[in-house]
Design a protein around this motif. Sequence first.
Motif, PDB file in Angstrom:
ATOM      1  N   GLU A  89       0.812  -1.219   0.000  1.00 31.82           N
ATOM      2  CA  GLU A  89       0.000   0.000   0.000  1.00 31.82           C
ATOM      3  C   GLU A  89       0.847   1.272   0.000  1.00 31.82           C
ATOM      4  O   GLU A  89       0.556   2.222  -0.724  1.00 31.82           O
ATOM      5  CB  GLU A  89      -0.888  -0.023   1.246  1.00 31.82           C
TER       6      GLU A  89
ATOM      7  N   CYS B 250      -0.813  -1.148   9.743  1.00 34.48           N
ATOM      8  CA  CYS B 250      -1.044   0.058  10.543  1.00 34.48           C
ATOM      9  C   CYS B 250      -1.757  -0.314  11.842  1.00 34.48           C
ATOM     10  O   CYS B 250      -2.747  -1.059  11.811  1.00 34.48           O
ATOM     11  CB  CYS B 250      -1.949   1.034   9.803  1.00 34.48           C
TER      12      CYS B 250
ATOM     13  N   SER C 291      -7.131   7.668   2.917  1.00 35.68           N
ATOM     14  CA  SER C 291      -6.564   6.682   3.827  1.00 35.68           C
ATOM     15  C   SER C 291      -7.553   6.397   4.955  1.00 35.68           C
ATOM     16  O   SER C 291      -8.208   7.313   5.463  1.00 35.68           O
ATOM     17  CB  SER C 291      -5.273   7.246   4.419  1.00 35.68           C
ATOM     18  N   GLY C 292      -7.608   5.140   5.346  1.00 31.64           N
ATOM     19  CA  GLY C 292      -8.466   4.784   6.479  1.00 31.64           C
ATOM     20  C   GLY C 292      -7.991   5.401   7.775  1.00 31.64           C
ATOM     21  O   GLY C 292      -8.720   5.436   8.775  1.00 31.64           O
ATOM     22  N   THR C 293      -6.764   5.910   7.776  1.00 32.57           N
ATOM     23  CA  THR C 293      -6.205   6.512   8.982  1.00 32.57           C
ATOM     24  C   THR C 293      -6.455   8.019   9.020  1.00 32.57           C
ATOM     25  O   THR C 293      -6.050   8.691   9.954  1.00 32.57           O
ATOM     26  CB  THR C 293      -4.688   6.276   9.037  1.00 32.57           C
TER      27      THR C 293
END
Length: 571
Positions: A87, A196, A472-474
């Motif tokens: 990723e 992550c 981003s999921g973050t």
Amino acid sequence: MTDKKELRSRAWYGKNDKDGFIHRSWMKNQGFPDHAFDGRPIIGICNTWSELTPCNSGLRVLAEGVKRGVWEAGGFPVEFPVTSLGETQMKPTAMLFRNLLAMDVEECIRAYGIDGVVLLGGCDKTTPGQLMGAASVDLPAIVVSSGPMLNGKWQGKDIGSGTDVWKFSEAVRAGDMTLQDFMAAESGMSRSAGVCMTMGTASTMASLVEAMGLALPTNAALPAVDARRTALAHLTGKRIVEMVEEDLKPSDILTKEAFENAILANAAVGGSTNAVVHLLAIAGRVGVDLTLKDFEIAKDIPLLVNCMPSGKYLMEDFCYAGGMPVILKELGDHLRAAKTVLGKDISDYAKGAENFNEDVIRTMQNPLRPASGLRVLKGNIAPDGAIIKPSAASDHLLVHEGPAHVFESIEDLKATIDDPDLPVTPDTVLVLKGCGPKGYPGMPEVGNMPIPGKLVKQGVRDMVRVSDARMSGTAFGTVVLHVAPEAQAGGPLGLVKTGDMVRLDTLKGTLDILVSDEELAVRRAEWQAEPEQYTRGYARLYIDHVLQADRGADLDFLVGKDTRTPWRESH
Ligand SMILES: CC(C)(O)[C@@H](O)C(=O)O
């Protein structure tokens, strides 16, 4: 006589002719004894290990754990590599290649003489890509995820993958953090194998895999380097042999109800917006009629997991507090009846779950936010839908009207975002075009555009942002994503001009520009697609066949499945 179905692998290894000789003999060069071919279940271990996919760097260890379990249960494990998608390493985006991995997985599972498969993945796209491929062949399949990295540590504090990168880089731009400190934080952020350790896309997908009953309980949160994950891999190896005996396939598990459970769980964990495109694509493979509208079932589900980016803790804390079994227990009656890899109902995963830290995993009575589900938006610039994650957004911007500032491309954004004369205020709505599946290509994680330099310096940390990209999921912020159809496919997002008033109403689920239909028709007549930059190979195939975000961005000819065993021999 036995009424047991003949194992699929017998069509390769059970024949006493030239073909059987060829299949067995060449495998024996690895030292496998005769009895490995005696009719026991042959289990493929589909491994996405790669040094260029740091999230999956621990998968070799887990593969050994799976093998022990398969041998113990009387099976024969065979590990094989497939395309791996790093990723954080791939350009223009790993998402461009998710469908390529899915094709690779599908064709390998189908072409080899295996009876069941263990999917070893974890990085954002490896989990959905493997599931899409496996679902299209429909042999018994089970997942072992990489697991999260240990909590990031720096200057005596916990720091989270992604989430703190976005915070630190804005702090550098604002002049609040030195470049030296910024560079130093890098080593403390990624301290072990694993994905992550925030509730980014990788841990989200692992959590949803658990909520869909596609992996054994506790798979999502156990740290990558925790010995209990290797033990879980061992148990998974044992279980897949039984699943082959029971003929328990993805199509038995991936029902509409299982997808609904994933959607509910995604709200409770504060999961990634990327789950939307992945769930839609997996559903397309198994023929489950899942649409954006189905995501609305979770709109009143509270946020229970207090992990970044929506909360403050990290995946290690989530694990030690009890992990996904506690979430499934809290969801209780909200959960739909659905079969898991254990052959029992998903509610079975919650049995015996105990919450050891009620600040990390909140209860339904004391949630972090009362309503956490992703919201689907529609309107004249998103006729086929767009999404927003309210739990990561600013409450005061959820209903907002402001003038657009349009970036025609990512290059335009990068060249001008720090221009001190950029005509923007905190009320401006930043609009980015050309970042959808066809446009970029691959729909990258650039939707959480940086705040313009002059506003960052004034302390502005959030603005409404709209694009056909993912994020981003973050990441966090009031960010409208996945606008469909995308600009490059002729969607009306491509018609927005700087100065148009944009109205976002997250509560009503609308996203519009206040421009008349007549004016939009004039603009449409003048509109032209950007010239294609990718003209060959897989990217060409992708651009020609990719579906829009509201359909999961799969390739049109990969939707559905073909469960036939190949009938023609190679020699
Ligand atoms: C942090 C990354 C690389 O953006 C991704 O893993 C995600 O969580 O979406």
